[in-house]
Design a protein around this motif. Structure first.
Motif: not given
Length: 217
Positions: A191-201, A18-29
């Motif tokens: 920017f805050a969303v991207q940083f928080t999502s990266l850190l969370a994942y 889910r960190v990587f947009p290209v495979v993010s949907l697969a990560g959710f699966v």
């Protein structure tokens, strides 16, 4: 134990993907599979809520992929005032569309639901993952809702710029500057969303890796 280990490993891999947009949907699966395997092991309603949260995000992404998108022309300095005004009308219509609200609310709700599963795991695993894990996911979900707060002001600002273009009080260059200032809060939140999502994942992947190893031991 194999089912529990499989669920924890699936969640680890899911959060990494889910960190990587290209495979993010697969990560959710993969994450959904992980929450399902944990539910099979613990039979807790909180884990079902977490699973539903992930499935909401998957369903939204599939629906968006199947929905014809409305292309909005890019704003360029070499446009005429009337061309830019027309492009701003299309942008206003896009922002006012219920789909815009749905694409903001559903992922946020999904992440908040998913955090319930993490809170349950803290109880089951003596405080693991640490409180920072669900806290980061909750923060990520709430930050996704932030654009809804200033969306009306952005719509009003776009409308004002469009009217100024039509009456000649702004040219295309000054209009682009005004729009850039208008979108500044959005860019900061993005920017805050991207940083928080990266850190969370990253944090979640790390702790699910450690949890899966502790189960093996």
């Amino acid at each position: 134990m194999s089912g529990l280990r499989t669920g924890l490993r699936a969640l680890m891999y899911g959060y990494v993907m889910r960190v990587f947009p290209v495979v993010s949907l697969a990560g959710f699966v993969v994450s959904a599979y992980g929450w399902f395997r944990l539910y099979q092991w613990f039979k807790s309603r909180a884990l079902i809520v977490a699973l539903v949260g992930v499935l909401l995000v998957i369903a939204l992404n599939v629906a968006l992929a199947l929905t014809p998108s409305q292309q909005v022309a890019g704003l360029k300095e070499n446009m005429t005032s009337s061309e830019m005004a027309d492009a701003l009308v299309a942008l206003e219509n896009q922002l006012e569309s219920p789909l815009t609200v749905v694409t903001v609310v559903v992922p946020s709700v999904g992440l908040l639901f998913e955090s319930t599963g993490l809170i349950l795991l803290r109880k089951l695993y003596s405080g693991r993952p640490p409180l920072v894990a669900p806290a980061l996911l909750i923060a990520y979900g709430l930050l996704l809702l932030a654009p809804l707060v200033y969306l009306p002001s952005i719509e009003a600002g776009i409308r004002s710029v469009r009217e100024s273009l039509l009456n000649g009080s702004l040219n295309t260059t000054t209009a682009l500057i005004s729009l850039g200032q208008l979108y500044l809060p959005f860019n900061i939140v993005e920017f805050a969303v991207q940083f928080t999502s990266l850190l969370a994942y990253i944090v979640l992947a790390y702790f699910f890796y450690n949890m899966s190893r502790s189960v093996e031991e």
